[in-house]
Motif scaffolding. Structure first.
Motif, PDB file in Angstrom:
ATOM      1  N   UNK A  77       0.828  -1.201   0.000  1.00  0.00           N
ATOM      2  CA  UNK A  77       0.000   0.000   0.000  1.00  0.00           C
ATOM      3  C   UNK A  77       0.869   1.260   0.000  1.00  0.00           C
ATOM      4  N   UNK A  78       1.940   1.234  -0.817  1.00  0.00           N
ATOM      5  CA  UNK A  78       2.834   2.382  -0.958  1.00  0.00           C
ATOM      6  C   UNK A  78       3.007   2.692  -2.439  1.00  0.00           C
ATOM      7  N   UNK A  79       3.568   3.849  -2.723  1.00  0.00           N
ATOM      8  CA  UNK A  79       3.842   4.207  -4.114  1.00  0.00           C
ATOM      9  C   UNK A  79       5.121   3.504  -4.587  1.00  0.00           C
ATOM     10  N   UNK A  80       5.212   3.305  -5.879  1.00  0.00           N
ATOM     11  CA  UNK A  80       6.371   2.641  -6.475  1.00  0.00           C
ATOM     12  C   UNK A  80       7.595   3.550  -6.390  1.00  0.00           C
ATOM     13  N   UNK A  81       8.747   2.969  -6.032  1.00  0.00           N
ATOM     14  CA  UNK A  81       9.986   3.734  -5.932  1.00  0.00           C
ATOM     15  C   UNK A  81      11.068   3.094  -6.797  1.00  0.00           C
ATOM     16  N   UNK A  82      12.153   3.833  -6.969  1.00  0.00           N
ATOM     17  CA  UNK A  82      13.290   3.326  -7.730  1.00  0.00           C
ATOM     18  C   UNK A  82      13.880   2.088  -7.058  1.00  0.00           C
ATOM     19  N   UNK A  83      13.906   2.065  -5.747  1.00  0.00           N
ATOM     20  CA  UNK A  83      14.441   0.907  -5.030  1.00  0.00           C
ATOM     21  C   UNK A  83      13.621  -0.343  -5.291  1.00  0.00           C
ATOM     22  N   UNK A  84      12.298  -0.186  -5.438  1.00  0.00           N
ATOM     23  CA  UNK A  84      11.454  -1.341  -5.760  1.00  0.00           C
ATOM     24  C   UNK A  84      11.877  -1.951  -7.085  1.00  0.00           C
ATOM     25  N   UNK A  85      12.175  -1.094  -8.043  1.00  0.00           N
ATOM     26  CA  UNK A  85      12.614  -1.585  -9.350  1.00  0.00           C
ATOM     27  C   UNK A  85      13.961  -2.280  -9.244  1.00  0.00           C
ATOM     28  N   UNK A  86      14.873  -1.708  -8.482  1.00  0.00           N
ATOM     29  CA  UNK A  86      16.194  -2.320  -8.323  1.00  0.00           C
ATOM     30  C   UNK A  86      16.089  -3.701  -7.664  1.00  0.00           C
ATOM     31  N   UNK A  87      15.169  -3.855  -6.748  1.00  0.00           N
ATOM     32  CA  UNK A  87      15.010  -5.152  -6.078  1.00  0.00           C
ATOM     33  C   UNK A  87      14.649  -6.239  -7.079  1.00  0.00           C
ATOM     34  N   UNK A  88      13.745  -5.931  -7.979  1.00  0.00           N
ATOM     35  CA  UNK A  88      13.352  -6.910  -8.995  1.00  0.00           C
ATOM     36  C   UNK A  88      14.480  -7.126 -10.004  1.00  0.00           C
ATOM     37  N   UNK A  89      15.179  -6.076 -10.354  1.00  0.00           N
ATOM     38  CA  UNK A  89      16.290  -6.198 -11.309  1.00  0.00           C
ATOM     39  C   UNK A  89      17.353  -7.154 -10.775  1.00  0.00           C
ATOM     40  N   UNK A  90      17.684  -7.016  -9.488  1.00  0.00           N
ATOM     41  CA  UNK A  90      18.736  -7.858  -8.907  1.00  0.00           C
ATOM     42  C   UNK A  90      18.345  -9.331  -8.863  1.00  0.00           C
ATOM     43  N   UNK A  91      17.052  -9.626  -8.829  1.00  0.00           N
ATOM     44  CA  UNK A  91      16.608 -11.021  -8.720  1.00  0.00           C
ATOM     45  C   UNK A  91      16.239 -11.642 -10.071  1.00  0.00           C
ATOM     46  N   UNK A  92      16.501 -10.924 -11.155  1.00  0.00           N
ATOM     47  CA  UNK A  92      16.114 -11.397 -12.485  1.00  0.00           C
ATOM     48  C   UNK A  92      17.351 -11.737 -13.313  1.00  0.00           C
ATOM     49  N   UNK A  93      17.320 -12.882 -13.989  1.00  0.00           N
ATOM     50  CA  UNK A  93      18.395 -13.276 -14.901  1.00  0.00           C
ATOM     51  C   UNK A  93      17.907 -13.040 -16.326  1.00  0.00           C
ATOM     52  N   UNK A  94      18.486 -12.112 -17.057  1.00  0.00           N
ATOM     53  CA  UNK A  94      17.990 -11.790 -18.397  1.00  0.00           C
ATOM     54  C   UNK A  94      18.319 -12.877 -19.416  1.00  0.00           C
ATOM     55  N   UNK A  95      17.581 -12.865 -20.496  1.00  0.00           N
ATOM     56  CA  UNK A  95      17.766 -13.826 -21.574  1.00  0.00           C
ATOM     57  C   UNK A  95      19.163 -13.734 -22.177  1.00  0.00           C
ATOM     58  N   UNK A  96      19.713 -12.534 -22.219  1.00  0.00           N
ATOM     59  CA  UNK A  96      21.031 -12.344 -22.824  1.00  0.00           C
ATOM     60  C   UNK A  96      22.124 -13.090 -22.076  1.00  0.00           C
ATOM     61  N   UNK A  97      21.877 -13.407 -20.821  1.00  0.00           N
ATOM     62  CA  UNK A  97      22.872 -14.148 -20.043  1.00  0.00           C
ATOM     63  C   UNK A  97      22.727 -15.654 -20.250  1.00  0.00           C
TER      64      UNK A  97
END
Length: 373
Positions: free
Chosen positions: A328-348
């Motif tokens: 129940x909070x607004x989206x922040x840059x840190x929220x995006x970074x959290x998902x980025x760190x836990x994602x393995x991209x196709x290019x890898x």
């Protein structure tokens, strides 16, 4: 289709090409007299898929009156398009037991992040289906092939073409063509081609064309080679009313006969988004979800997602938005970074395959993107 029109009634019949009556709709009352050329307004929406499928053009009703939507349904031999559902219930119209699907596109070029070369090509040709273009001696474009890395916007771009050019979009399912459930594959393919020509001008979308028309099918000596030959001949000789938008991921399976000029007007390679394009993709998805762009550092997000495709970036924004909504909070840059760190991209995970695709396409297609600055 046969029509019987009186002052207050409209009767519609579907006829087999050999004359047998396959289906008949009881006459229905018209709320107002139709004006202009023969046309139908089956719903309050001017681009109603039924009207487009019938090859008719909806005309305005006299005195601005509107007709009431009703369910338009018919049952035919499975080799034909069967059971048109109530079109008010969804954004796409699936022709049950058929191989063509009408896709109602809500996407625009603004929803496509990057791919500026492709966008410029499309914008320059948006008026070529008009009478003015014909008077000027200009022919409508014949087709476009977009090949490249999965998740980089090829399908989204096809939908945007439909919106930009204001033409109906139909997707041909080659898996259903080959299934044999609708007659012989060759016969089913020919019927699908005749059907799309009947509703022209229109866009025919063949998604992952290498799955049905490829080097492998061309050499099998059977059904695949027959359909391959029929497709090449049709692309070379087809009337100007059908624009073919084809996409491909396994580009090494595409035969040279398909890529050469004369069949498609242009062949674009859709690569992983560059720095500016990743910023644009973040901008599209953040804005779509009601976020204020000034609250985010887009250049830093672009750097953090280097070598990511557009679908992966969309996933980051979507997943982070879900987490913020849960708290129940607004989206922040840190929220995006959290998902980025836990994602393995196709290019890898597919680095060698992507390297091969880029090398193969560099000599056979032009880039859909401007060079990264």
């Amino acid at each position: 289709f046969a029509f019987a029109v009186s002052d207050e009634q409209l009767g519609i019949s579907l006829l087999h090409p050999r004359g047998a009556r396959l289906w008949r709709k009881s006459t229905v009352p018209l709320p107002a007299r139709l004006t202009g050329n023969m046309g139908l307004r089956l719903t309050n929406e001017p681009d109603n898929p039924v009207a487009l499928f019938l090859g008719l053009h909806a005309k305005s009703l006299k005195n601005g009156q509107k007709s009431q939507p009703f369910e338009f349904r018919f049952d035919v031999d499975p080799a034909y398009f069967v059971a048109m559902p109530d079109l008010r219930e969804g954004s796409r119209c699936t022709m049950e037991d058929g191989v063509l699907e009408y896709v109602r596109s809500m996407e625009s070029l603004e929803d496509v992040g990057g791919l500026e070369n492709l966008k410029e090509w499309l914008v320059k040709r948006r008026k070529l289906f008009s009478p003015e273009a014909a008077k000027a001696g200009l022919n409508p474009p014949r087709g476009l092939l977009m090949m490249g890395i999965s998740g980089c916007g090829k399908s989204l771009s096809v939908k945007a073409i439909s919106s930009l050019w204001k033409l109906p979009l139909f997707r041909l399912d080659m898996n259903k063509v080959y299934s044999g459930n609708y007659g012989t594959p060759e016969g089913t393919f020919h019927r699908a081609i005749k059907s799309i020509e009947a509703v022209a001008p229109a866009i025919l979308w063949i998604d992952e064309i290498e799955g049905g028309i490829s080097s492998n099918t061309a050499k099998d000596g059977g059904t695949g080679s027959h359909i391959f030959s029929a497709f090449l001949t049709w692309m070379q000789e087809k009337s100007a009313g059908v624009f073919v938008a084809a996409t491909a991921n396994r580009i090494d399976l595409l035969p040279a006969e398909i890529i050469r000029k004369g069949r498609f007007d242009q062949v674009f390679f859709v690569d992983l988004p560059n720095d500016n394009e990743r910023e644009a993709i973040f901008r599209v998805h953040l804005k779509r979800r009601g976020n204020k762009l000034e609250d985010f550092d887009l250049p830093l997000l672009s750097v953090a997602t280097e070598f990511w495709n557009g679908a992966e970036i969309e996933h980051v924004v979507e997943a982070a938005t879900i987490e913020a909504f849960h708290r129940d909070t607004t989206l922040t840059q840190d929220d995006l970074y959290t998902i980025i760190r836990s994602t393995v991209p196709l290019s890898r995970t597919m680095s060698e395959q992507i390297k091969f695709i880029k090398g193969w396409a560099s000599e056979r297609a032009i880039s859909a993107s401007h060079s990264d600055k």
